[in-house]
Design an enzyme around this catalytic site. Sequence first.
Site, PDB file in Angstrom:
ATOM      1  N   ARG A  20       0.398  -1.377  -0.015  1.00 25.90           N
ATOM      2  CA  ARG A  20      -0.595  -0.384  -0.248  1.00 25.90           C
ATOM      3  C   ARG A  20       0.862   0.652   0.388  1.00 25.90           C
ATOM      4  O   ARG A  20       0.296   2.306  -0.828  1.00 25.90           O
ATOM      5  CB  ARG A  20      -1.000  -0.114   1.478  1.00 25.90           C
ATOM      6  N   ASN A  62      -6.238  -3.118   1.701  1.00 27.21           N
ATOM      7  CA  ASN A  62      -6.533  -3.884   1.770  1.00 27.21           C
ATOM      8  C   ASN A  62      -7.839  -4.656   1.754  1.00 27.21           C
ATOM      9  O   ASN A  62      -8.773  -3.921   2.574  1.00 27.21           O
ATOM     10  CB  ASN A  62      -5.661  -4.226   3.252  1.00 27.21           C
TER      11      ASN A  62
END
Length: 780
Positions: free
Chosen positions: A24, A42
């Site tokens: 990320r 996520n």
Amino acid sequence: MADNTTKQRLSLIIRGAVQGVGFRPFIYRLATELDLVGWVNNSSVGVFIEVEGDKDQLDTFLRRVQTENPPRSQIQAIETQWLDLTGYKTFEIRHSVSGEKTAVVLPDLATCPDCLQDIFDPHNRRYRYPFTNCTNCGPRYTIIEALPYDRCHTTMKGFKLCPQCQAEYENPLDRRFHAQPNACPKCGPHLELWDQQGQILETHESALMATATAIREGKIVAIKGLGGFHLVVDARNTTAVQELRKRKQRPDKPFAVMYPSLNLLKEHCLVTPTEEALLNSAECPIVLLKVLSSNFRSPLTPLYKGGNIRKEGEISPAVAPNNPYLGVMLPYTPLHHLLLAELGFPIVATSGNISDEPICIDELEALQKLNQIADLFLIHNRPIFRPVDDSIVRMMGGREMVMRRARGYAPFPIMIKSSPTHSQPSILAVGGHLKNTIAIARPPQIFLSQHIGDLETPAAFEYFQQVIASLRGLYDFNPQLIARDAHPDYISSQFAQEQNLPLIKVQHHYAHVLSCMAEHGLEPPVLGVAWDGTGYGEDETIWGGEFIYVTEDHYQRVAHFRPWRLPGGEKAVKEPRRSALGLLEAINLPKTSIEKAFTPQELVLLQTILKKHLNSPLTSSVGRLFDGVASLLNIRHQASFEGQAAMELEFIIGETITDKYYDFLLSSSTPTVIDWSPIIKAILNDIFCNISLGQISVKFHNTLVKIILEIVKRFPAHQIVLTGGCFQNRYLTERAIEQLQQHHYRPYWHQSIPPNDGGIALGQVIATLSKRMYINDQEV
């Protein structure tokens, strides 16, 4: 940025190992660099991304996602969709979302160079902190309780981050952004040293230093690590190593050794560049290395009995008696790095368990079970959610071969081809009885568990059930089918039988062949050479010397070794002398060559039960043939661990080189029967003529390879699979590879999936999915 007429929105779902690896923050940095807006988060299936911007920049973004992704990530699939604009203003990292759980849980990773620098930097706030980690390293599989991979779903949830750690955790530009095990000395786990009564002797840094002192003094210390406890002693101290053997009731089986540095390791072992890369990899497995020739000990050399610490860090011969190989690893956690740096010499680091039971993960459990083994206990208060042993790897045919798949490798999935037109069922495969692993299949992913071990004890069976429950819970997995070994008496088979699910029975050696085919993505026709110690045959005898021909719609046993009887059945696994006796009895040869291996009473009794066929099952096992030959050569009559006799028969080759082999007979029947009787007669003649044991052993190995070549010539398959526990034998496997290639065949052998029964569960899944459930043309 360009005006709205040139802007587009791109939606991506990225599947694979993309959680817990800094994916990320990588997306955040890439998107902001390209002046894109949107979000990333996520999910239980992977990583979701939406980005808006100029079409050219979005194309660049998509390309760089695939080429510049973090080093520990593995992208399995990217789903893209072009959508209408929504008008995002910034790029942000959003909270995780739930849903169907198919995201890949990353294995535990060895300490990265950056964290290693932190713990040895006196000016760093994590100086000498044993639980330092970041998104590039540290615990994963051993601490995760549920998906998605967030701190609240790990065993770190009980440790509240201090302000400094919280700031790192929330900063997308920090390498500890969303590092779920993130901690420091102020807010994280700590060490304690306990005595055998569980009394705290030292804490924190003092506990580490006292542990080092105890190891120097020859004490046995149980150390709680990443996936469980190790039992640790000074590897140079023969008295200490032998005491560990005595207490653990492990007389001969080699111990693994952890070295403080690669340089010291190279003083004792031959290390190729590939092996060096393995030792330094994020998986950091135990690697089997050849001991330098000056330290090589013949299997027939008496064990050194001295108690003194050996010079210059030299390993005690009691660590791996009668073995030219050493299982070695480098430190893979900050705790190990700190301890080994303090000691400066290698230590035995063997699994912290009692015989035939799983590795201990809880300090109170360890105190109870290891109390009669360990003098001291170095523990910490970071809970381990699931036990994971060290993986074992060796080089075979110039490639990595995983022999025990655990830390660093499990539970990374195996990807298979998935039918786009047919829905495929969810499958639970329960593996075999020895070296058990289980698998859950949600095509195209098959998640193979960590090494569970032999299902010999109630504790091992309980662990087996826990692993199944753990993987089912992690992935919200509800199987529609269950696959098991065809052996009705295996504990795993009996468990499967009780699950009230449609059941598929898969023949053991067929599963071996399919596991190797799946690993390499092979399509039929394939001829599989499946050689091991024991597998339940279609005729209810013990198989183990099989040639399995796999075509598109069925499989067939096309050749096998001539069966003979094993007096006492399973007892022959631990007593190679019984295999030798069975071989001699089968061809009516005198027993003079092995009569000294028995008492007169034993010999009379065993010959009687052989003649009357009492508790003397038939076998075609090459593993038992290895045992029998080792006993005939007086190398090993009784074994304390599986495969010991076969290993020593291989090791006795030493530097012997010859292309000679023994004669054998092949029948004209179907299946072809390989008659080993000329081999045994010729070996006995060579013994009588005082031919060296090395010469006899190498000729025996060459004969087995010659048999493979003669059988493969009979079938129109150029893809030859070498599978089963016998192909852990380096000489046998590498010579077979070489000879097959010279004769223009394409040999395949295991690399990421163990050739032993650790790969059986994968084969069971493939058999169930393939619908090639046939035995000699009869559908089951």
